[in-house]
Design a protein around this motif. Structure first.
Motif, short mmCIF file in Angstrom:
data_model
loop_
_atom_site.label_atom_id
_atom_site.label_comp_id
_atom_site.label_asym_id
_atom_site.label_seq_id
_atom_site.Cartn_x
_atom_site.Cartn_y
_atom_site.Cartn_z
N LYS A 183 -2.72 10.76 7.90
CA LYS A 183 -1.61 10.03 8.53
C LYS A 183 -2.11 8.71 9.10
CE LYS A 183 1.22 12.79 10.37
NZ LYS A 183 1.83 13.78 11.28
N GLY A 184 -1.39 7.65 8.80
CA GLY A 184 -1.78 6.32 9.28
C GLY A 184 -2.70 5.58 8.34
N ARG A 185 -3.26 6.29 7.37
CA ARG A 185 -4.17 5.64 6.41
C ARG A 185 -3.61 5.65 4.99
NH1 ARG A 185 -8.92 7.98 5.35
NH2 ARG A 185 -8.23 10.09 5.86
N PHE A 186 -2.87 6.69 4.65
CA PHE A 186 -2.31 6.83 3.30
C PHE A 186 -0.80 6.58 3.35
CE2 PHE A 186 -5.60 10.06 1.44
CZ PHE A 186 -6.63 9.22 1.84
N THR A 187 -0.28 6.04 2.25
CA THR A 187 1.15 5.82 2.12
C THR A 187 1.62 6.30 0.76
OG1 THR A 187 1.04 3.85 3.55
CG2 THR A 187 3.02 4.14 2.20
N ILE A 188 2.60 7.19 0.77
CA ILE A 188 3.16 7.71 -0.47
C ILE A 188 4.44 6.94 -0.79
CG2 ILE A 188 4.54 9.51 0.66
CD1 ILE A 188 3.82 11.36 -1.71
N SER A 189 4.69 6.72 -2.06
CA SER A 189 5.91 6.04 -2.48
C SER A 189 6.24 6.48 -3.91
CB SER A 189 5.75 4.52 -2.41
OG SER A 189 4.72 4.08 -3.28
N ARG A 190 7.42 6.09 -4.36
CA ARG A 190 7.81 6.44 -5.72
C ARG A 190 8.76 5.39 -6.26
NH1 ARG A 190 10.48 12.17 -5.47
NH2 ARG A 190 10.86 11.74 -7.69
N ASP A 191 8.75 5.28 -7.58
CA ASP A 191 9.66 4.39 -8.29
C ASP A 191 10.35 5.24 -9.35
OD1 ASP A 191 10.93 2.54 -9.93
OD2 ASP A 191 9.34 1.08 -9.77
N ASN A 192 11.55 5.69 -9.04
CA ASN A 192 12.24 6.60 -9.96
C ASN A 192 12.61 5.91 -11.28
OD1 ASN A 192 12.04 8.81 -8.29
ND2 ASN A 192 14.03 8.46 -7.31
N ALA A 193 12.79 4.63 -11.25
CA ALA A 193 13.09 3.91 -12.49
C ALA A 193 11.91 3.98 -13.46
CB ALA A 193 13.44 2.46 -12.19
N LYS A 194 10.71 4.05 -12.90
CA LYS A 194 9.50 4.16 -13.71
C LYS A 194 8.98 5.58 -13.81
CE LYS A 194 7.88 -0.55 -12.69
NZ LYS A 194 6.76 -1.37 -12.15
N ASN A 195 9.68 6.51 -13.13
CA ASN A 195 9.26 7.91 -13.16
C ASN A 195 7.81 8.06 -12.68
OD1 ASN A 195 10.47 10.41 -13.54
ND2 ASN A 195 9.83 10.60 -15.67
N THR A 196 7.48 7.33 -11.64
CA THR A 196 6.10 7.25 -11.18
C THR A 196 6.04 7.37 -9.66
OG1 THR A 196 5.49 5.84 -13.05
CG2 THR A 196 4.00 5.85 -11.16
N MET A 197 5.00 8.07 -9.20
CA MET A 197 4.73 8.21 -7.77
C MET A 197 3.38 7.57 -7.48
SD MET A 197 4.32 11.75 -5.59
CE MET A 197 3.03 12.37 -6.67
N TYR A 198 3.21 7.10 -6.26
CA TYR A 198 1.98 6.41 -5.89
C TYR A 198 1.43 6.98 -4.58
CZ TYR A 198 4.10 3.03 -9.06
OH TYR A 198 4.70 2.43 -10.14
N LEU A 199 0.13 6.79 -4.40
CA LEU A 199 -0.50 7.09 -3.12
C LEU A 199 -1.46 5.95 -2.81
CD1 LEU A 199 -0.71 9.23 -0.86
CD2 LEU A 199 -2.77 10.06 -2.00
N GLN A 200 -1.10 5.13 -1.86
CA GLN A 200 -1.97 4.05 -1.40
C GLN A 200 -2.89 4.62 -0.33
OE1 GLN A 200 -2.24 0.74 -2.42
NE2 GLN A 200 -4.03 0.72 -1.07
N MET A 201 -4.18 4.53 -0.58
CA MET A 201 -5.17 5.10 0.33
C MET A 201 -6.02 3.98 0.91
SD MET A 201 -6.31 8.48 -1.83
CE MET A 201 -7.22 7.53 -3.03
N ASN A 202 -5.92 3.80 2.20
CA ASN A 202 -6.69 2.78 2.90
C ASN A 202 -7.66 3.42 3.88
OD1 ASN A 202 -5.13 0.78 1.59
ND2 ASN A 202 -3.61 0.77 3.25
N SER A 203 -8.62 2.64 4.34
CA SER A 203 -9.60 3.12 5.32
C SER A 203 -10.21 4.45 4.89
CB SER A 203 -8.94 3.25 6.70
OG SER A 203 -8.40 2.03 7.13
N LEU A 204 -10.64 4.50 3.66
CA LEU A 204 -11.15 5.75 3.11
C LEU A 204 -12.43 6.19 3.80
CD1 LEU A 204 -10.27 5.11 -0.60
CD2 LEU A 204 -9.57 7.12 0.70
N LYS A 205 -12.57 7.51 3.90
CA LYS A 205 -13.73 8.12 4.55
C LYS A 205 -14.43 9.05 3.56
CE LYS A 205 -11.09 8.36 8.88
NZ LYS A 205 -10.58 9.29 9.95
N PRO A 206 -15.70 9.35 3.77
CA PRO A 206 -16.39 10.29 2.86
C PRO A 206 -15.69 11.63 2.76
CG PRO A 206 -17.99 9.11 4.20
CD PRO A 206 -16.63 8.73 4.72
#
Length: 124
Positions: free
Chosen positions: A64-87
């Motif tokens: 929470k606070g680092r990752f962002t989920i989203s989707r584009d139904n027109a493209k039938n695609t989901m995304y996960l933006q991952m920031n501040s990644l940790k080991p």
């Protein structure tokens, strides 16, 4: 019907990656979707989920606070933006879709379609 996860790779601590989950064979525009991950020797764990419209999103406390989920139904695609990644984010990431639940779920048993997984490795 197929879910294809992509976008994984090797990144340094503090870096970013964007995962994609492209669906083919049918539309998942009315399906809740989610991301799970599994590290070596550990059980698969919930990361994030999103409702069919994208209006509702859910995150595990660890991302929470680092990752962002989203989707584009027109493209039938989901995304996960991952920031501040940790080991500790190192794992195989799986995308999933539920034909029985439109609102997303934290439970992996709620999903009936799964992608093949994409490896995310975060170096210290």
């Amino acid at each position: 019907v197929q879910l294809q996860a992509s976008g994984g790779g090797l990144v340094q601590t503090g870096g970013s990656l964007r995962l994609s989950c492209a669906a083919s064979g049918r539309s998942f525009a009315s399906s809740g979707m989610g991301w799970f991950r599994q590290a070596p020797g550990k059980e698969r764990e919930f990361v994030s989920a999103i409702s069919f419209s994208g209006e509702n999103t859910y995150y595990s406390d660890s991302v929470k606070g680092r990752f962002t989920i989203s989707r584009d139904n027109a493209k039938n695609t989901m995304y996960l933006q991952m920031n501040s990644l940790k080991p500790e984010d190192t794992a195989v990431y799986y995308c999933a879709a539920s034909t029985i639940g439109p609102y997303g779920s934290t439970w992996y048993t709620s999903y009936d379609y799964w992608g093949q997984g994409t490896q995310v490795t975060v170096s210290a």
